[in-house]
Design a protein around this motif. Structure first.
Motif, PDB file in Angstrom:
ATOM      1  N   ARG A  66       0.726  -1.041  -0.127  1.00 45.93           N
ATOM      2  CA  ARG A  66       0.041   0.034  -0.022  1.00 45.93           C
ATOM      3  C   ARG A  66       0.867   1.465   0.057  1.00 45.93           C
ATOM      4  NH1 ARG A  66      -2.465   3.789  -0.896  1.00 45.93           N
ATOM      5  NH2 ARG A  66      -4.480   4.113  -0.253  1.00 45.93           N
ATOM      6  N   ILE A  78      -7.323  -1.359  -3.070  1.00 39.72           N
ATOM      7  CA  ILE A  78      -6.798  -0.160  -3.733  1.00 39.72           C
ATOM      8  C   ILE A  78      -7.325   0.154  -4.834  1.00 39.72           C
ATOM      9  CG2 ILE A  78      -4.465   1.136  -4.370  1.00 39.72           C
ATOM     10  CD1 ILE A  78      -2.937  -1.006  -2.670  1.00 39.72           C
ATOM     11  N   GLN A 126     -10.518   2.233  -4.557  1.00 42.26           N
ATOM     12  CA  GLN A 126     -10.216   3.198  -3.904  1.00 42.26           C
ATOM     13  C   GLN A 126      -9.962   4.311  -5.289  1.00 42.26           C
ATOM     14  OE1 GLN A 126      -7.557   2.657  -0.740  1.00 42.26           O
ATOM     15  NE2 GLN A 126      -9.105   2.234   0.551  1.00 42.26           N
ATOM     16  N   LYS A 127      -9.050   3.680  -6.124  1.00 49.12           N
ATOM     17  CA  LYS A 127      -8.258   4.329  -6.957  1.00 49.12           C
ATOM     18  C   LYS A 127      -8.583   4.316  -8.509  1.00 49.12           C
ATOM     19  CE  LYS A 127      -5.591   5.912  -3.826  1.00 49.12           C
ATOM     20  NZ  LYS A 127      -5.351   7.603  -3.655  1.00 49.12           N
ATOM     21  N   GLU A 170      -0.803   9.294  -7.676  1.00 48.23           N
ATOM     22  CA  GLU A 170      -2.136   8.421  -7.698  1.00 48.23           C
ATOM     23  C   GLU A 170      -2.290   7.592  -9.016  1.00 48.23           C
ATOM     24  OE1 GLU A 170      -3.960   8.587  -5.208  1.00 48.23           O
ATOM     25  OE2 GLU A 170      -2.936  10.391  -4.205  1.00 48.23           O
ATOM     26  N   ASN A 194      -2.976  -2.752   4.977  1.00 48.84           N
ATOM     27  CA  ASN A 194      -3.628  -1.671   4.194  1.00 48.84           C
ATOM     28  C   ASN A 194      -3.881  -0.244   4.717  1.00 48.84           C
ATOM     29  OD1 ASN A 194      -5.546  -0.564   2.221  1.00 48.84           O
ATOM     30  ND2 ASN A 194      -4.811  -1.970   0.985  1.00 48.84           N
ATOM     31  N   ALA A 212      -1.866   3.301   3.830  1.00 43.75           N
ATOM     32  CA  ALA A 212      -2.602   4.193   3.218  1.00 43.75           C
ATOM     33  C   ALA A 212      -2.282   5.644   3.936  1.00 43.75           C
ATOM     34  CB  ALA A 212      -4.338   4.168   3.505  1.00 43.75           C
TER      35      ALA A 212
END
Length: 245
Positions: A20, A59, A62-63, A162, A208, A212
């Protein structure tokens, strides 16, 4: 059995944290000790793969909006083909010489990128993507450590951290799904692996969450040097294992 549960749980926290924070390294971290816990190398790579797959899934959810598919698909498709082929010959592999060569290569690459990263411009051309995907596929299929070649490509081709994290985790997610299917076909997905996953999943979530928080406080330039350093560490790990095998 109790010690095995604790070991897998703690290893999963550490591996998920590394993944992460840097975008890769789950397999590198956990495979330094997991083969000694599991009954076979194939089972160890399978458990590492499904735990890493879960980390990447969290992840990606989230991304996902940062994914640029045109820069991802060529390297991903190459990786899938090569890694599956490597898994099918896994039972016939002799690891010691490969570990030495791989370890030396990773250390040299780490040092080179650390000192010359500002001069390096990785182009998103098809030959570069295929080369990175091939190297990543060989490392993933044989060792469950497909990260370094792909990460070197993505960290130098994506415009910010990102986008880097989004494409790397999508790459690892899809790749680990395909490798898990191939490993299951070859008999590596056993009851022991299933139980290990149950032991490790809570550790994945914890790692994780901690990772983060750290990722939010890392600048893009610092992230690159952390990645280069960890690739070097992984190379030294290969050499250490080879010297004690």
């Amino acid at each position: 059995m109790d010690s095995m549960i604790i070991e897998i749980f703690l290893l999963s926290i550490g591996a998920s944290f590394v993944q992460r924070t840097t975008g890769f390294g789950f397999g590198i971290f956990i495979m330094t000790m997991l083969p000694a816990i599991m009954s076979s190398h194939g089972e160890a790579t399978t458990l590492s793969g499904i735990l890493a797959m879960t980390t990447s899934l969290i992840i990606v959810i989230q991304k996902y909006r940062f994914i640029v598919w045109r820069r991802l698909l060529p390297i991903l498709l190459t990786f899938i083909v090569v890694s599956i082929g490597a898994i099918f010959v896994l039972k016939r592999m002799e690891y010691s010489i490969l570990n030495i060569l791989l370890g030396i290569t990773l250390v040299v690459v780490s040092i080179y990128f650390s000192f010359f990263s500002k001069r390096i411009k990785v182009k998103t051309t098809l030959p570069v993507q295929i080369t990175a995907g091939t190297l990543s596929g060989l490392m993933g299929g044989f060792f469950g450590m497909q990260g370094p070649p792909a990460v070197l490509y993505f960290v130098n081709s994506e415009k910010d951290k990102e986008h880097y994290l989004a494409v790397t985790q999508t790459y690892f997610l899809v790749g680990n799904i395909m490798m898990t299917i191939a490993r299951a076909y070859n008999g590596f997905f056993t009851t022991t692996v299933s139980m290990g996953y149950i032991y490790g999943i809570t550790g994945v979530v914890i790692g994780n969450l901690i990772g983060a928080w750290v990722f939010r406080h890392i600048t893009g330039s610092l992230l690159k040097y952390i990645i280069y350093a960890y690739i070097g560490i992984s190379g030294l790990t290969f050499l250490f294992e080879a010297s004690h095998s």
